[in-house]
Design a protein around this motif. Sequence first.
Motif, PDB file in Angstrom:
ATOM      1  N   PHE A   1      48.285  36.267  53.704  1.00 17.22           N
ATOM      2  CA  PHE A   1      48.706  37.151  52.612  1.00 17.22           C
ATOM      3  C   PHE A   1      50.222  37.152  52.437  1.00 17.22           C
ATOM      4  N   PHE A   2      50.960  37.368  53.519  1.00 15.58           N
ATOM      5  CA  PHE A   2      52.419  37.464  53.400  1.00 15.58           C
ATOM      6  C   PHE A   2      53.057  36.108  53.102  1.00 15.58           C
ATOM      7  N   ALA A   3      52.482  35.027  53.633  1.00 20.32           N
ATOM      8  CA  ALA A   3      52.985  33.695  53.298  1.00 20.32           C
ATOM      9  C   ALA A   3      52.769  33.413  51.807  1.00 20.32           C
ATOM     10  N   THR A   4      51.619  33.825  51.297  1.00 21.55           N
ATOM     11  CA  THR A   4      51.329  33.654  49.870  1.00 21.55           C
ATOM     12  C   THR A   4      52.264  34.507  49.022  1.00 21.55           C
ATOM     13  N   PHE A   5      52.539  35.722  49.469  1.00 24.46           N
ATOM     14  CA  PHE A   5      53.449  36.630  48.763  1.00 24.46           C
ATOM     15  C   PHE A   5      54.852  36.021  48.681  1.00 24.46           C
ATOM     16  N   GLY A   6      55.326  35.481  49.795  1.00 20.54           N
ATOM     17  CA  GLY A   6      56.638  34.839  49.798  1.00 20.54           C
ATOM     18  C   GLY A   6      56.679  33.619  48.896  1.00 20.54           C
ATOM     19  N   PHE A   7      55.607  32.840  48.906  1.00 24.93           N
ATOM     20  CA  PHE A   7      55.539  31.651  48.055  1.00 24.93           C
ATOM     21  C   PHE A   7      55.518  32.049  46.577  1.00 24.93           C
ATOM     22  N   ALA A   8      54.893  33.194  46.269  1.00 32.84           N
ATOM     23  CA  ALA A   8      54.848  33.674  44.888  1.00 32.84           C
ATOM     24  C   ALA A   8      56.249  34.055  44.394  1.00 32.84           C
ATOM     25  N   ILE A   9      57.042  34.703  45.248  1.00 33.61           N
ATOM     26  CA  ILE A   9      58.426  35.043  44.884  1.00 33.61           C
ATOM     27  C   ILE A   9      59.228  33.760  44.675  1.00 33.61           C
ATOM     28  N   PHE A  10      59.072  32.829  45.605  1.00 37.98           N
ATOM     29  CA  PHE A  10      59.761  31.540  45.471  1.00 37.98           C
ATOM     30  C   PHE A  10      59.343  30.841  44.180  1.00 37.98           C
ATOM     31  N   GLY A  11      58.051  30.913  43.843  1.00 37.04           N
ATOM     32  CA  GLY A  11      57.553  30.255  42.644  1.00 37.04           C
ATOM     33  C   GLY A  11      58.228  30.765  41.378  1.00 37.04           C
ATOM     34  N   VAL A  12      58.524  32.065  41.326  1.00 37.39           N
ATOM     35  CA  VAL A  12      59.244  32.606  40.181  1.00 37.39           C
ATOM     36  C   VAL A  12      60.627  31.972  40.083  1.00 37.39           C
ATOM     37  N   GLY A  13      61.305  31.872  41.229  1.00 36.90           N
ATOM     38  CA  GLY A  13      62.661  31.323  41.239  1.00 36.90           C
ATOM     39  C   GLY A  13      62.713  29.850  40.882  1.00 36.90           C
ATOM     40  N   ILE A  14      61.836  29.038  41.463  1.00 36.95           N
ATOM     41  CA  ILE A  14      61.912  27.592  41.227  1.00 36.95           C
ATOM     42  C   ILE A  14      61.511  27.247  39.800  1.00 36.95           C
ATOM     43  N   GLU A  15      60.543  27.949  39.232  1.00 34.07           N
ATOM     44  CA  GLU A  15      60.176  27.692  37.842  1.00 34.07           C
ATOM     45  C   GLU A  15      61.282  28.157  36.893  1.00 34.07           C
ATOM     46  N   MET A  16      61.933  29.263  37.246  1.00 31.49           N
ATOM     47  CA  MET A  16      63.028  29.769  36.414  1.00 31.49           C
ATOM     48  C   MET A  16      64.213  28.807  36.438  1.00 31.49           C
ATOM     49  N   ILE A  17      64.527  28.251  37.607  1.00 31.74           N
ATOM     50  CA  ILE A  17      65.643  27.287  37.674  1.00 31.74           C
ATOM     51  C   ILE A  17      65.248  26.004  36.956  1.00 31.74           C
ATOM     52  N   GLY A  18      63.953  25.702  36.920  1.00 30.97           N
ATOM     53  CA  GLY A  18      63.492  24.508  36.201  1.00 30.97           C
ATOM     54  C   GLY A  18      63.760  24.595  34.713  1.00 30.97           C
TER      55      GLY A  18
ATOM     56  N   GLY B   1      49.376  30.588  45.462  1.00 35.73           N
ATOM     57  CA  GLY B   1      50.317  31.694  45.350  1.00 35.73           C
ATOM     58  C   GLY B   1      51.595  31.318  44.639  1.00 35.73           C
ATOM     59  N   TYR B   2      51.878  30.023  44.570  1.00 30.88           N
ATOM     60  CA  TYR B   2      53.080  29.527  43.895  1.00 30.88           C
ATOM     61  C   TYR B   2      53.218  30.100  42.483  1.00 30.88           C
ATOM     62  N   GLY B   3      52.120  30.166  41.754  1.00 31.54           N
ATOM     63  CA  GLY B   3      52.191  30.638  40.372  1.00 31.54           C
ATOM     64  C   GLY B   3      51.648  32.036  40.163  1.00 31.54           C
ATOM     65  N   LEU B   4      51.410  32.765  41.256  1.00 32.47           N
ATOM     66  CA  LEU B   4      50.759  34.073  41.163  1.00 32.47           C
ATOM     67  C   LEU B   4      51.512  35.040  40.257  1.00 32.47           C
ATOM     68  N   PHE B   5      52.795  35.263  40.525  1.00 32.85           N
ATOM     69  CA  PHE B   5      53.582  36.207  39.724  1.00 32.85           C
ATOM     70  C   PHE B   5      53.916  35.618  38.355  1.00 32.85           C
ATOM     71  N   ASN B   6      54.120  34.310  38.321  1.00 35.48           N
ATOM     72  CA  ASN B   6      54.433  33.670  37.044  1.00 35.48           C
ATOM     73  C   ASN B   6      53.301  33.836  36.042  1.00 35.48           C
ATOM     74  N   ILE B   7      52.068  33.782  36.542  1.00 33.70           N
ATOM     75  CA  ILE B   7      50.911  33.857  35.654  1.00 33.70           C
ATOM     76  C   ILE B   7      50.524  35.303  35.359  1.00 33.70           C
ATOM     77  N   PHE B   8      50.270  36.079  36.416  1.00 33.49           N
ATOM     78  CA  PHE B   8      49.691  37.412  36.220  1.00 33.49           C
ATOM     79  C   PHE B   8      50.730  38.473  35.855  1.00 33.49           C
ATOM     80  N   LEU B   9      51.982  38.254  36.213  1.00 33.18           N
ATOM     81  CA  LEU B   9      53.043  39.183  35.819  1.00 33.18           C
ATOM     82  C   LEU B   9      53.931  38.579  34.729  1.00 33.18           C
TER      83      LEU B   9
END
Length: 471
Positions: free
Chosen positions: A132-149, A61-69
């Motif tokens: 599901f909700f833990a994965t959803f939260g991790f996906a939001i976090f993944g957007v933030g941590i990759e963006m700060i990277g 889920g870490y890269g879910l939004f980064n990849i598909f959105l």
Amino acid sequence: MTETLRRKISSSPVARWTVLALVSLTMLTGYIITDIMAPLKTMLEQQNGWNSAEYGIFTSGYGLFNIFLVMLIIGGIILDKIGPRFTGLLAVVLMIIGTAVKYWAISSDFGSGVVSLTLFGKQLFALKSQVFFATFGFAIFGVGIEMIGITATKIVVKWFTGHSLALAMGLNVAAGRIGTAISTGFALPVAKYFGNPYQPLLLCLLALCIGLMAYLVFVMMDARADKERAIERSALPESSASEEEKFRIADIWSIFRLRGFWYITLLCLLFYSAVFPFLKYATELMIMKFGVSSAWAGSILSLIPIGNMIMTPIFGSIYDHKGRGATIMMIGALLLVFVHLLFAVPALNAAWMAVVLMLLLGAAFSLVPSAMWASVPKIISFNKLGTAYSLIFYIQNIGLSGVPLLIGFVLDRYCRRGEIMVDGVMTTNYDYTIPMLIFALFGIMSVVFAWLLKKEDARKGYGLEKPNIES
């Protein structure tokens, strides 16, 4: 005197290193969360009823939004269009929101609830509500941590070009590894102290607030530096003052046309796919194969980020002064293959061997990043750099999301071998030979692209084998 004060931020080495420290602290607080659940896989299975496949879905889920959105690419465009101050603040806010959602999910009792999606009468997926909700939260976090990277990387290029760029990049990377070391070292003891796998996340939220405050200080310094540069440009004759070329969406195509960009991107994808997904399962590997306790497993795992803290800046400094960036990347990729192949040998199961291999893996994980991130600005111009890094990170996220899912599936389908007692509780025992061979294969492919990158550098003259510090 007034002129000296006015130029203090934009020309001061102290200001440069202060900026690096502030941005790296923000990175550190984010990377604590990235792998905070890795040492807790077994506890999630014991207390929350997860299995390896569900854990694989969660980590993917870490890269879910980064990849598909394509959120990461959008973040890179925002970075090039608006700048690092706004982009970094947005990233930290997303990390805080994502971590809060993940904490709520893992700490809540959803009972037997299931979240499913049906389309045209066909069920696309069905997951436990907590997963599901833990994965959803991790996906939001993944957007933030990759963006700060990508934001932090462009900030380092902005402040250190012509100076110790690779050293600064290495220190920034090392800050992230410190975060990983903290998470792998303290997650399990804290979770055991409180008796649950979610309490460490609450402490991570507090750490993120510190990271936010550090970034706000950077924002003020960077704004002042930009103001000083604008004043300096306005004082120059019109023929001497040059404005930086603005980024255009069409520039994405010009990035895609560069063969060197694709070689370094695919090297990044394959190399990191053999490291970060491995870390997600490494604690369990230590327990299942090498027979160490769960407490010691986290300590052995922390050798990688601890080694990174020391070695990445050293290798970066070598690149700054001596060059040989493409060669450094090739050596690191070869070492990665060697380590994973030894991990795959069933007979090598002594605890001391695990320590040795982790130290070698730490060296490989220092060699490649120390040269790779500082090499991108030699291939891509500064006005396109945020987008270029975001494209690299986007493709990297495909591996970071897909490989844990693959490994979780392989473990559940092919690697079960009865049960084992872990911390007084019977747990599924896994044979990690096949997963380690998969990681070794990724390493072999990364060697190929490191070699191709070196050949392309010789052909195009990017300067990857030349020092970064301008004489």
